[in-house]
Design a protein around this motif. Structure first.
Motif, PDB file in Angstrom:
ATOM      1  N   ILE A 429     -46.619  19.279  22.791  1.00 46.40           N
ATOM      2  CA  ILE A 429     -45.918  18.446  23.765  1.00 46.40           C
ATOM      3  C   ILE A 429     -44.977  17.524  22.998  1.00 46.40           C
ATOM      4  N   THR A 430     -43.853  17.200  23.611  1.00 47.11           N
ATOM      5  CA  THR A 430     -42.830  16.382  22.956  1.00 47.11           C
ATOM      6  C   THR A 430     -42.342  15.308  23.910  1.00 47.11           C
ATOM      7  N   PRO A 431     -41.721  14.252  23.386  1.00 43.67           N
ATOM      8  CA  PRO A 431     -41.272  13.145  24.245  1.00 43.67           C
ATOM      9  C   PRO A 431     -40.219  13.553  25.270  1.00 43.67           C
ATOM     10  N   ASP A 432     -39.419  14.591  24.958  1.00 46.69           N
ATOM     11  CA  ASP A 432     -38.303  14.921  25.840  1.00 46.69           C
ATOM     12  C   ASP A 432     -38.599  16.056  26.810  1.00 46.69           C
ATOM     13  N   GLN A 433     -39.828  16.525  26.884  1.00 43.53           N
ATOM     14  CA  GLN A 433     -40.126  17.624  27.802  1.00 43.53           C
ATOM     15  C   GLN A 433     -40.208  17.108  29.234  1.00 43.53           C
ATOM     16  N   ALA A 434     -40.056  18.001  30.179  1.00 45.66           N
ATOM     17  CA  ALA A 434     -40.125  17.625  31.589  1.00 45.66           C
ATOM     18  C   ALA A 434     -41.550  17.262  31.972  1.00 45.66           C
ATOM     19  N   GLY A 435     -41.671  16.317  32.888  1.00 42.61           N
ATOM     20  CA  GLY A 435     -42.988  15.913  33.359  1.00 42.61           C
ATOM     21  C   GLY A 435     -43.550  14.758  32.559  1.00 42.61           C
TER      22      GLY A 435
END
Length: 462
Positions: A429-435
């Motif tokens: 998971i990354t800071p810029d992913q959706a949700g």
């Protein structure tokens, strides 16, 4: 003396009775370093850590108590019977917690002295002195409101998940379970987040020291942290446990306050970290949980209850010393002899406790001990452990073990039941992913955290 190997018994690995002969037909080297077939059973080392239940089952042939060795040349009697454990834990007229006389009989540098050596705190005292110390701890913790504690745990969990979330893999022991309780303790005892790393390094050094020099360095670091904490709260009180310890009507001295802080931090961290780690291990290893991590029928609390019954994070502790020679559940115990309670063996006396039994109240486990010295902050420990697990599985819903369950390694040691590591993998998971992600749910560093209530409430602690 009763032989430690009753007739017809099959000794477990590491037992003296296994030293009958080597591959060349010559006598094998005794695992404890001496060829004594009557030596107490050794409860430390990798063999015991890998399969403690086999040792407990073997020891049951003695009855309610069995002779064991807990460190080189340090012996004890181990209570392995549930009824006997309850009787001991609730009989303060026969049994004392004061270890000072016993401590004179063991080498001062023995590896068990840090766990059993006397200190002026609630763990090693009896009667009015114990009540006075315990009341300070229990009544101060009553001021930590559960909903605020949950928010603090969520914030700490999110901070840790941010550190490894993008990698897709993690050691859930070293990078999560061991760190989170210390971050919470640093917070609720009144130190800023900038002190997290110091406390983590100091406690970690004490638990994992590979040499006396390393242990001394870690101890000095922990002492320095405690001194700075006490100095900071002496200069300016706050809505935190240290300030409440200092201001409690029982009037503890500065030294007594520091000893209760040390007890709560050091003694509280290991069981809590192990509880989180053991519960996560059970959830990731058991198909009943595996397909329902993100909110199925089985919950984090179910896993915690199963662990408290079947893999208690502190397996053997509750050190007691008889005030006089006593014939206890069929065994003579001499005055001042070290007697430990095996929560694990007592809980497992009649086999593994099932999930249905934990849900329907089928008896009470001993993972929190019992009697006047039972854990005074059980409710808070459950809030921390449950919230930590729920937060992790909410963000990393597809997390799974990176090894097979039989490849997991348990840390050697008489007292704890603790994994050395718990490798897992998940979709990064990354800071810029959706949700929603942990990066956008935690309070920012500039946000002042919600204060803990400062209104003193009545407590029911004994």
């Amino acid at each position: 003396m009763t032989s430690p190997h009753p007739p017809g018994a099959t000794p477990p690995p590491g037992c003296p009775a296994h030293a009958h002969g080597g591959a060349d037909g010559q006598p094998a080297t005794h695992p404890l370093g001496r060829p004594d077939p009557y030596a107490p059973l050794k409860l430390y080392g990798p063999e015991f850590a890998a399969d403690p239940n086999r040792y407990y089952e073997y020891l049951r042939q003695y009855g309610a108590l069995a002779p064991v060795e807990i460190a080189p040349d340090v012996t004890a009697m181990l209570v392995i019977d549930y009824r006997a454990a309850l009787d001991l834990l609730n009989d303060t007229s026969t049994w004392s917690k004061d270890s000072r006389e016993w401590q004179k009989t063991v080498p001062p540098d023995s590896q068990v002295v840090p766990m059993l050596g006397y200190r002026p705190n609630a763990l090693f005292n009896d009667g009015e002195t114990h009540r006075r110390y315990r009341q300070v701890i229990s009544e101060s913790f009553e001021l930590v409101e559960p909903h605020i504690l949950r928010e603090k745990v969520r914030h700490a969990a999110d901070t840790l998940i941010q550190a490894f979330g993008a990698s897709g893999e993690v050691d859930l022991i070293g990078e999560y379970a061991r760190l989170l309780p210390l971050m919470i303790f640093n917070d609720i005892f009144g130190m800023p987040d900038s002190y997290n790393e110091r406390l983590i390094a100091a406690i970690g050094g004490l638990m994992e020291a590979a040499s006396p020099e390393a242990a001394a360095t870690a101890d000095a670091a922990f002492t320095s942290y405690i001194m700075e904490l006490i100095a900071a709260k002496t200069a300016q009180r706050g809505p935190d446990l240290t300030s409440w310890f200092m201001d409690h009507p029982n009037g503890l001295s500065v030294e007594e306050v520091s000893m209760q802080v040390v007890l709560t931090m050091a003694a509280g961290n290991e069981p809590l970290a192990n509880l989180i780690g053991n519960a996560l291990s059970r959830m990731l290893s058991d198909d009943r949980y595996y397909s329902t991590l993100a909110g199925g029928a089985l919950t984090a609390r179910d896993a915690i209850n199963e662990v408290l019954w079947n893999d208690p994070p502190m397996a053997n502790y509750s050190a007691h010393y008889p005030r006089r020679d006593v014939f206890f559940h069929g065994t003579w115990v001499r005055q001042g002899q070290l007697v430990l309670v095996s929560y694990a063996a007592a809980n497992g006396q009649f086999g593994e406790t099932t999930l249905d039994q934990t849900r329907t109240g089928g008896g009470s486990h001993l993972a929190w001990a019992s009697g006047p010295h039972a854990c005074p902050v059980q409710r808070h420990a459950l809030v921390i452990a449950t919230t930590a697990i729920e937060r992790l599985t909410a963000w990393l819903s597809d997390i799974e073990l990176a090894v097979t369950p039989d490849q997991l390694v348990w840390r050697p040691g008489t007292f704890h039941r603790a994994l050395a590591s718990l490798p897992a993998r998940f979709t990064p998971i990354t800071p810029d992913q959706a949700g929603a992600t942990p990066w956008d749910s935690s309070p920012s560093s500039s946000t002042r955290p919600e204060p803990i209530s400062t209104e003193r409430q009545p407590a029911s602690a004994n």
